[in-house]
Structures are given as C-alpha cells and as structure tokens.
Motif scaffolding. Structure first.
Motif, PDB file in Angstrom:
ATOM      1  N   SER A 574      28.863   0.987 -18.355  1.00  0.00           N
ATOM      2  CA  SER A 574      28.461   0.910 -19.773  1.00  0.00           C
ATOM      3  C   SER A 574      29.517   1.490 -20.701  1.00  0.00           C
ATOM      4  CB  SER A 574      27.136   1.650 -19.959  1.00  0.00           C
ATOM      5  OG  SER A 574      27.303   3.036 -19.699  1.00  0.00           O
ATOM      6  N   LEU A 575      30.495   2.217 -20.160  1.00  0.00           N
ATOM      7  CA  LEU A 575      31.537   2.795 -21.006  1.00  0.00           C
ATOM      8  C   LEU A 575      32.483   1.711 -21.493  1.00  0.00           C
ATOM      9  CD1 LEU A 575      32.385   5.964 -18.871  1.00  0.00           C
ATOM     10  CD2 LEU A 575      30.928   5.828 -20.891  1.00  0.00           C
ATOM     11  N   PRO A 576      33.093   1.890 -22.662  1.00  0.00           N
ATOM     12  CA  PRO A 576      34.011   0.876 -23.197  1.00  0.00           C
ATOM     13  C   PRO A 576      35.181   0.640 -22.247  1.00  0.00           C
ATOM     14  CG  PRO A 576      33.429   2.474 -24.883  1.00  0.00           C
ATOM     15  CD  PRO A 576      32.901   3.004 -23.602  1.00  0.00           C
ATOM     16  N   ILE A 577      35.684  -0.602 -22.247  1.00  0.00           N
ATOM     17  CA  ILE A 577      36.799  -0.993 -21.404  1.00  0.00           C
ATOM     18  C   ILE A 577      37.985  -1.326 -22.296  1.00  0.00           C
ATOM     19  CG2 ILE A 577      37.640  -2.701 -19.750  1.00  0.00           C
ATOM     20  CD1 ILE A 577      34.809  -2.992 -18.715  1.00  0.00           C
ATOM     21  N   ASP A 578      39.131  -0.710 -21.998  1.00  0.00           N
ATOM     22  CA  ASP A 578      40.355  -0.952 -22.771  1.00  0.00           C
ATOM     23  C   ASP A 578      41.056  -2.178 -22.220  1.00  0.00           C
ATOM     24  OD1 ASP A 578      40.032   1.303 -24.419  1.00  0.00           O
ATOM     25  OD2 ASP A 578      40.891   2.604 -22.865  1.00  0.00           O
ATOM     26  N   ILE A 579      41.292  -3.139 -23.097  1.00  0.00           N
ATOM     27  CA  ILE A 579      42.090  -4.309 -22.736  1.00  0.00           C
ATOM     28  C   ILE A 579      43.183  -4.496 -23.772  1.00  0.00           C
ATOM     29  CG2 ILE A 579      40.170  -5.430 -21.540  1.00  0.00           C
ATOM     30  CD1 ILE A 579      39.790  -7.197 -23.995  1.00  0.00           C
ATOM     31  N   GLU A 580      43.960  -5.518 -23.617  1.00  0.00           N
ATOM     32  CA  GLU A 580      45.114  -5.739 -24.505  1.00  0.00           C
ATOM     33  C   GLU A 580      44.687  -5.944 -25.952  1.00  0.00           C
ATOM     34  OE1 GLU A 580      48.901  -8.825 -24.880  1.00  0.00           O
ATOM     35  OE2 GLU A 580      47.568  -8.880 -23.128  1.00  0.00           O
ATOM     36  N   HIS A 581      43.501  -6.553 -26.183  1.00  0.00           N
ATOM     37  CA  HIS A 581      43.042  -6.850 -27.544  1.00  0.00           C
ATOM     38  C   HIS A 581      42.208  -5.729 -28.130  1.00  0.00           C
ATOM     39  CE1 HIS A 581      44.513 -10.974 -27.209  1.00  0.00           C
ATOM     40  NE2 HIS A 581      43.956 -11.027 -26.000  1.00  0.00           N
ATOM     41  N   GLY A 582      42.019  -4.605 -27.405  1.00  0.00           N
ATOM     42  CA  GLY A 582      41.222  -3.495 -27.906  1.00  0.00           C
ATOM     43  C   GLY A 582      40.196  -3.055 -26.886  1.00  0.00           C
ATOM     44  N   GLN A 583      39.059  -2.595 -27.362  1.00  0.00           N
ATOM     45  CA  GLN A 583      37.990  -2.140 -26.498  1.00  0.00           C
ATOM     46  C   GLN A 583      36.804  -3.099 -26.574  1.00  0.00           C
ATOM     47  OE1 GLN A 583      36.868   1.850 -27.534  1.00  0.00           O
ATOM     48  NE2 GLN A 583      38.443   2.772 -26.205  1.00  0.00           N
ATOM     49  N   ILE A 584      36.180  -3.312 -25.415  1.00  0.00           N
ATOM     50  CA  ILE A 584      34.966  -4.114 -25.383  1.00  0.00           C
ATOM     51  C   ILE A 584      33.950  -3.398 -24.509  1.00  0.00           C
ATOM     52  CG2 ILE A 584      36.216  -6.293 -25.718  1.00  0.00           C
ATOM     53  CD1 ILE A 584      35.832  -6.798 -22.725  1.00  0.00           C
ATOM     54  N   ASN A 585      32.687  -3.720 -24.709  1.00  0.00           N
ATOM     55  CA  ASN A 585      31.602  -3.177 -23.893  1.00  0.00           C
ATOM     56  C   ASN A 585      31.040  -4.279 -23.017  1.00  0.00           C
ATOM     57  OD1 ASN A 585      31.606  -0.484 -24.907  1.00  0.00           O
ATOM     58  ND2 ASN A 585      30.622  -1.225 -26.784  1.00  0.00           N
ATOM     59  N   VAL A 586      30.858  -3.968 -21.772  1.00  0.00           N
ATOM     60  CA  VAL A 586      30.337  -4.932 -20.808  1.00  0.00           C
ATOM     61  C   VAL A 586      29.094  -4.332 -20.153  1.00  0.00           C
ATOM     62  CG1 VAL A 586      30.762  -6.263 -18.735  1.00  0.00           C
ATOM     63  CG2 VAL A 586      32.610  -5.888 -20.367  1.00  0.00           C
ATOM     64  N   GLY A 587      28.014  -4.992 -20.242  1.00  0.00           N
ATOM     65  CA  GLY A 587      26.813  -4.549 -19.550  1.00  0.00           C
ATOM     66  C   GLY A 587      26.719  -5.186 -18.178  1.00  0.00           C
ATOM     67  N   ALA A 588      25.780  -4.694 -17.372  1.00  0.00           N
ATOM     68  CA  ALA A 588      25.632  -5.221 -16.015  1.00  0.00           C
ATOM     69  C   ALA A 588      24.173  -5.221 -15.618  1.00  0.00           C
ATOM     70  CB  ALA A 588      26.437  -4.403 -15.036  1.00  0.00           C
ATOM     71  N   SER A 589      23.780  -6.295 -14.956  1.00  0.00           N
ATOM     72  CA  SER A 589      22.449  -6.365 -14.344  1.00  0.00           C
ATOM     73  C   SER A 589      22.610  -6.039 -12.857  1.00  0.00           C
ATOM     74  CB  SER A 589      21.855  -7.765 -14.527  1.00  0.00           C
ATOM     75  OG  SER A 589      21.678  -8.062 -15.901  1.00  0.00           O
ATOM     76  N   ILE A 590      21.829  -5.071 -12.375  1.00  0.00           N
ATOM     77  CA  ILE A 590      21.998  -4.550 -11.012  1.00  0.00           C
ATOM     78  C   ILE A 590      20.712  -4.776 -10.233  1.00  0.00           C
ATOM     79  CG2 ILE A 590      22.436  -2.492  -9.625  1.00  0.00           C
ATOM     80  CD1 ILE A 590      24.053  -1.379 -11.960  1.00  0.00           C
ATOM     81  N   GLY A 591      20.839  -5.462  -9.123  1.00  0.00           N
ATOM     82  CA  GLY A 591      19.712  -5.640  -8.215  1.00  0.00           C
ATOM     83  C   GLY A 591      19.960  -4.910  -6.904  1.00  0.00           C
ATOM     84  N   ILE A 592      18.951  -4.222  -6.401  1.00  0.00           N
ATOM     85  CA  ILE A 592      19.100  -3.395  -5.194  1.00  0.00           C
ATOM     86  C   ILE A 592      18.041  -3.814  -4.183  1.00  0.00           C
ATOM     87  CG2 ILE A 592      19.078  -1.059  -4.252  1.00  0.00           C
ATOM     88  CD1 ILE A 592      19.811  -0.024  -7.010  1.00  0.00           C
ATOM     89  N   SER A 593      18.465  -4.003  -2.940  1.00  0.00           N
ATOM     90  CA  SER A 593      17.537  -4.232  -1.832  1.00  0.00           C
ATOM     91  C   SER A 593      17.850  -3.231  -0.727  1.00  0.00           C
ATOM     92  CB  SER A 593      17.647  -5.662  -1.315  1.00  0.00           C
ATOM     93  OG  SER A 593      18.963  -5.915  -0.844  1.00  0.00           O
ATOM     94  N   LEU A 594      16.816  -2.848  -0.005  1.00  0.00           N
ATOM     95  CA  LEU A 594      16.940  -1.828   1.040  1.00  0.00           C
ATOM     96  C   LEU A 594      16.594  -2.410   2.406  1.00  0.00           C
ATOM     97  CD1 LEU A 594      15.225   1.204  -0.732  1.00  0.00           C
ATOM     98  CD2 LEU A 594      17.680   0.732  -0.562  1.00  0.00           C
ATOM     99  N   SER A 595      17.199  -1.848   3.447  1.00  0.00           N
ATOM    100  CA  SER A 595      16.902  -2.251   4.823  1.00  0.00           C
ATOM    101  C   SER A 595      16.979  -1.032   5.729  1.00  0.00           C
ATOM    102  CB  SER A 595      17.898  -3.312   5.310  1.00  0.00           C
ATOM    103  OG  SER A 595      17.694  -3.596   6.696  1.00  0.00           O
ATOM    104  N   ASP A 596      16.102  -1.006   6.743  1.00  0.00           N
ATOM    105  CA  ASP A 596      16.164   0.063   7.737  1.00  0.00           C
ATOM    106  C   ASP A 596      16.946  -0.350   8.981  1.00  0.00           C
ATOM    107  OD1 ASP A 596      14.493  -1.764   8.894  1.00  0.00           O
ATOM    108  OD2 ASP A 596      12.780  -0.402   9.116  1.00  0.00           O
ATOM    109  N   GLY A 597      17.634  -1.486   8.895  1.00  0.00           N
ATOM    110  CA  GLY A 597      18.417  -1.970  10.018  1.00  0.00           C
ATOM    111  C   GLY A 597      17.674  -3.012  10.835  1.00  0.00           C
ATOM    112  N   HIS A 598      16.339  -2.905  10.850  1.00  0.00           N
ATOM    113  CA  HIS A 598      15.528  -3.914  11.538  1.00  0.00           C
ATOM    114  C   HIS A 598      15.246  -5.104  10.600  1.00  0.00           C
ATOM    115  CE1 HIS A 598      14.693  -1.465  15.099  1.00  0.00           C
ATOM    116  NE2 HIS A 598      14.621  -0.426  14.280  1.00  0.00           N
ATOM    117  N   TRP A 599      14.742  -4.762   9.431  1.00  0.00           N
ATOM    118  CA  TRP A 599      14.358  -5.795   8.456  1.00  0.00           C
ATOM    119  C   TRP A 599      14.545  -5.232   7.056  1.00  0.00           C
ATOM    120  CZ3 TRP A 599      13.622 -10.774   8.272  1.00  0.00           C
ATOM    121  CH2 TRP A 599      13.033 -11.337   7.128  1.00  0.00           C
TER     122      TRP A 599
END
Length: 646
Positions: A574-599
């Motif tokens: 969520s922090l600003p990103i420095d690029i050649e044209h200045g700073q931009i903000n990029v958001g992200a959608s995060i999906g998480i799945s869990l496994s115990d090794g069996h399933w």
C-alpha cells in the motif's frame, strides 16, 4: 618411640675438629641402633595398646596396632586364641609383608570404642590377591565370623569386594578382639586399614574409577591397534594387541577385578590367571621386540637371544599351568623381572646402533622395568609394601603401553616414508620416459575440463533461467510447482499448516495503458522486492504472470497467523511506489488458502486461493480474504480481516 632415618647421608669427613665430633656422635648412635636388639630389650615384644576409636576418624593404618603369628602347624581358631601371648608386634617389621610363604599368618587387633554413639567400620586388607581370609570378632554379643578372599566362591564371601573387607559395628564403650586367619599362595602382603563405613565407600568408589580409567585406556589402545592390524596387516600391531590384552588379564587379577567380576567362582584355578597371563605377556613382549626393532636385520645376535628367551618364556607359561600356584607366581615374578631387563638391554643396544624406534622402545621398557622390579621385590618381601610399590606395575605399564603405541605409529610412519622414497626413486626413470605423453594428456585434460566446465555453467544457467521469471528474478510456475509439492510433504510430516497467498495488483492495466509498459515493469520489480522483504527466508515467492504473485509460507500456526502474514504484505504494497514519472499507489487483492499437507492438495489449494482473491476483488477494494472452507473452525478470523479491509 623415635626412629633413625635409614636413608640419612653420612657426613663428609673433614679435618676440622667439629667434623670429627660429628663422626664420633654418628658412630655412637649407630652403636646404640644395632646394640639395642642384641641386648634383648622388651620393646619389640611389647603388646600394642588397644586401638581406641572415638568415631571422628575416617581411616586408621593398622600397622602400629596389629600383632601377628606365623603358623606352620595350621592352627584352628581356638588354638590360635590360646597362643595370643605369642603374637608379635608389627613394629619390629618394616611392613606387614611376608613375601611368598606356605605358612598361615594370624593377625590380632584389639579395639575399644569411646564414641558417644554406635559406629560402623570396615576393616580392609589393601592387597586384593589374597586367597582366603577368615575373620573372627569377639565382642559382647559373642563370636562373629566372616569370610573373604579370591578363592571362595562368590556366594560364600560375606561382603564381595575387589579387596578383602570385613564389616563390624562398635557400640559406645564396647571392646572387641579381632583375629584374622590368612592363607595365600601369592605374596602374603597384609597391610590393613580401618575405615569409617562412609569414608570407605567414597574411597572404594574412587579406586574403582581410577581402575576403570586404567583398564579403559588398555582397552582403547588394544582395540585401536587391532583395527590398525586389520587394515595394515602389520605383524607388530597384532603382537602389541596380544601383549596389551594378556597383560590386562594379569592386571585384573592383581587388582582383584578379575576374581570379583570375571571369574568369581573359579576357586583355586583362578589363581593361575595371574602367572599364566603375565608370563604369556612376557613371551609376546619378546616377539614384539623382534618385530618392532627388526632385530633380524639390525641386531642378528640379539634376535637369536630374544628367540631363545621367548622359547623359555613360552615354556614357563605352559609350566605355570601345572606347577603349584605359589611356584608359578614365583616363576612369574622372576620371568617378568628378567624379561624386562633383557628387553631394556636389547633396546639400549639397538639405540646405540641408531635402529629406528629404539629410543622410544627403551623409554617404554624402562617404565615397565621399574614397575615390574618394584612389584617383584615387594612380592619377595625385599622392599616395603605401600601405595607406590603396590601400584608401580599399573603406572609403569600404562606409561609403557602409551609409549609403545606412539612408537608403533612413529615406526609405521618411518617405514611408510622409506617405502615411498624407494618407490619415488623407482618411478623417477619412468617419469622421464612418459613425461612428454603426460604433458600432452594434461593439455588435453585441461581443454576437456574447460569445455566441461563451460558446458556445466551453461546448463546451470539454462536450468536457472528455466525456473526463474526473467523480469522480477522470482520463481516461475515450474519452480512453484516443484516447491509446493515438497512443502506439502514437509507440512504433513511436521503436522503444521501451509499458507498459499495469491496477490493480484489492482488496476495494473491502467498503469500500462497510461504510463507505458516500462513503468509497469518498474512497478512489478518493486512489488517483487517488497514481497521479498516481507517474506521469511524459508518462504517462496513466485510470479505467475502479469500482475499475479504467489507466496508459499510453511510453519503457519493458525488462521490468525496467516492473516497477520497477509496484513504485512498488504501494508507493504500500500506504500507509494517510485517510478520514473513520479509516485503511484498500487493496491492489491490477497487471497489465502490453508492446507495441513493432507488436504487440500496443490491444485485445489491454488484454486481455493484464486477463488478467495477474486472474492476480494469483486468487492471492489483492496484487502485480504481467507478461503471460506479454510476458516470453518475460526469464522471470526475471516470476519476480522473483512472488517479491516473496509
């Protein structure tokens, strides 16, 4: 009574009158010293006063309190008790050592307790190699008897121990008369001590530890050189091993460990272990000297002498199997002393001839010669029996075997060096003939090696590129598939959780359309770096393609732990990103799945994370979403994440 030091030096004879007076005084003292026994004074036949104990003593040497009677008529207890007035004081002897004798020896000790409470005592005879000792204790409760020695069967000994011991208890004011009847085919060494029971236990434990170290050292030296013999097939190593083990058997007999642990019920035949094992050790020692010093080459005359001596020693070994035990023990003492002296003389002669290894051989056998001499002289009653003379053989043998082991190693290294030198000389001519061919082969091998190295480097680079995203230098799909399969197996073994985090950048297409693909590439590279900074060393970060990234994290404790991981990633992105044209903000959608090794398995785990990510993306805002089935047992955690995203 005062005593005159028998080792005092004579004063030098000088011309001054004072020196003459000193000489006269010394002669008068010598006259008194030798005249008193001749005058038949009663001092030596005076009966010692009873030994009075008050319970504060830990150990009392019994020499000044014991009387003895040499019995050639095989008296029984009542007969010996009736002749108590004929017992002699020990103070007229240097020690309680009668050497080799067929007489029975009776010892008498009077005890009186002034302790305020009952005390437990242990009477110990310090020399373990005594055949049979009967203990008679006369006290208020009557006559008590005990039996010890290395000839009675183990079950017949009242208190089994490596040395003969007898236990008694003295009540306040109690008086006791103790009689000991001792018979032994070996040296009749009867030095004794009276111990407080607890002090004896501590001393006994210490002595067992010391002997364990000694025999452990012999076992280690023998085992190590046995392994060397099995590898090198060098005869001298085998002879050394036989010498160590045969000597160890004799040492165990001397120290009482053999009759106590290894042959406790052998009876009279057990007495032969000592003479047979030590004379056999002498035989092996002579053969070892021939091999170690290579007397056949360096000292032919000594080689013949050692061969004759080895034959005689072997004959004595066989003879000790049938002759009376006392004769066998005497033959053992004489053979040990003579063989040690012979080997020392042989080693000294070889050392003067600069025979390899002779110096350390002489030093080693000097140690054993000193120990064997002191043991033999003590057994014949020619020198006092004390701690030094009793354990001289063990100390000398330990030093001797250590030095011989070092000598074997040094000799082997020297033989190896000489062999290598001879081989080098023999190969020198051949090297001249094939030198040109070897040079050509080296050039060819170098070229082949260079080509092989270049090919291996190219293959490694290709393999690396095949498993790596060319833009972000993160793992690609192939690397992700391999890692995820192995990570699930580890998770199953460790009974932990694995989190698969799928990250999709929001509105990344607009960055490419508005700022150009070069700016988009800069954003992707900085996102990859931030993911690396947030991840642990064991985590894997991969780029699936476009603006989708995956993080595989093992060792997750629970869903809360997975959510905290997603929060760190979201915060970093969520922090600003420095690029050649200045700073931009990029958001992200995060999906998480869990496994115990069996399933779920790898494919399903990826699908669950993708569904969770798109569920979050469809809400139209950045945030974290756990896959619903992975949060059945903890719905509150998912709700908490959703609230945070709002």
């Amino acid at each position: 009574m005062s005593s005159i030091d028998s080792h005092a030096e004579w004063p030098r004879v000088l011309q001054a009158p004072q020196e003459a007076w000193r000489i006269t005084t010394s002669l008068l003292w010598l006259f008194v010293l030798f005249a008193l026994p001749a005058l038949g004074l009663q001092a030596r036949t005076m009966e010692p006063a009873p030994l009075v104990v008050d319970g504060s003593e830990s150990r009392i040497n019994l020499k000044a309190h014991i009387r003895y009677l040499r019995d050639s008529e095989n008296l029984d207890h009542d007969q010996a008790l009736a002749q108590l007035e004929h017992f002699h004081s020990i103070t007229e002897r240097r020690d309680i050592n009668f050497g080799y004798t067929r007489d029975t020896v009776w010892l008498a000790l009077s005890l009186s307790s002034e302790a305020l409470y009952g005390t437990d005592w242990v009477l110990e005879l310090n020399y373990p190699s005594l055949d049979q000792i009967h203990f008679y204790s006369h006290g208020p409760s009557g006559l008590e008897t005990q039996l010890a020695g290395d000839v009675p069967r183990y079950a017949e000994r009242d208190f089994p121990h490596r040395t003969p011991i007898f236990k008694l208890r003295l009540e306040p004011g109690e008086q006791r008369l103790v009689l000991l009847r001792v018979r032994s085919e070996g040296s009749m060494t009867l030095d004794g001590s009276l111990w407080q029971a607890e002090a004896f236990r501590l001393q006994s434990n210490t002595s067992y530890v010391i002997l364990a170290i000694y025999f452990g050292m012999l076992l280690a030296l023998g085992g190590y050189n046995l392994l060397l013999f099995m590898v090198l097939r060098e005869r001298s190593f085998l002879l050394y091993v036989l010498f160590v083990f045969s000597f160890a058997a004799g040492a165990m007999a001397i120290n009482g460990l053999g009759p106590h642990y290894l042959w406790p019920n052998s009876g009279e035949p057990g007495n032969r272990v000592l003479p047979v094992s030590l004379t056999f050790a002498s035989t092996i020692a002579l053969l070892f000297a021939q091999a170690f010093l290579n007397t056949a080459r360096w000292a032919p005359r000594w080689h013949q002498v050692l061969t004759i001596a080895a034959t005689l020693a072997a004959s004595i070994t066989l003879l000790n199997l049938v002759v009376p035990v006392q004769t066998a023990l005497q033959l053992m003492s004489m053979a040990g002393l003579l063989v040690s002296a012979l080997l020392f003389a042989c080693g000294l002669s070889c050392m003067l001839q600069r025979v390899p290894g002779a110096g350390i051989f002489v030093l080693a056998w000097l140690m054993l010669l000193i120990g064997a001499s002191m043991l033999a002289l003590r057994n014949f009653g020619l020198i006092p029996s004390n701690f030094v003379t009793v354990y001289a053989m063990q100390v000398g043998s330990a030093l001797e075997m250590l030095l011989l082991s070092l000598g074997l190693a040094a000799r082997f290294n020297e033989l190896k060096r000489q062999k290598e030198l001879a081989q080098s000389s023999a190969l020198a001519a051949q090297k001249q003939v094939v030198k040109a061919l070897q040079q050509q082969e080296r050039v060819l091998e170098q070229r082949v090696a260079e080509r092989t190295q270049a090919l291996e480097a190219a293959n490694a680079r290709l393999a690396e590129l095949a498993m790596q995203d060319p833009l972000t230098r993160l793992a690609n799909r192939s690397a992700l598939a391999n890692h995820l399969h192995q990570a699930l197996q580890r998770t199953q073994r460790h009974k932990e959780l694995l989190a698969l985090v799928l990250i999709d950048l929001n509105d990344f297409k607009a960055i490419n359309d508005q700022l150009g693909h070069e700016s988009g590439d800069q954003v992707l590279c900085q996102v990859a770096q931030r993911l690396k900074d947030c991840a642990r060393e064991a985590d894997l970060i991969a780029r699936l393609g476009g603006d989708e990234f995956i993080l595989v994290s093992e060792g997750i404790q629970d869903q809360e732990d997975a959510l905290r991981l997603g929060e760190r990633l979201e915060e970093a992105l969520s922090l600003p990103i420095d690029i050649e044209h200045g700073q931009i903000n990029v958001g992200a959608s995060i999906g998480i799945s869990l496994s115990d090794g069996h399933w779920p398995d790898a494919e399903t785990l990826m699908r669950y994370a993708d569904q969770a990510m798109y569920q979050r993306k469809r809400s139209g805002r950045s945030g974290i979403q756990l896959y619903a089935d992975a949060t059945l047992s903890n719905q509150s955690a998912a709700e908490k994440a959703d609230v945070k995203a709002r």
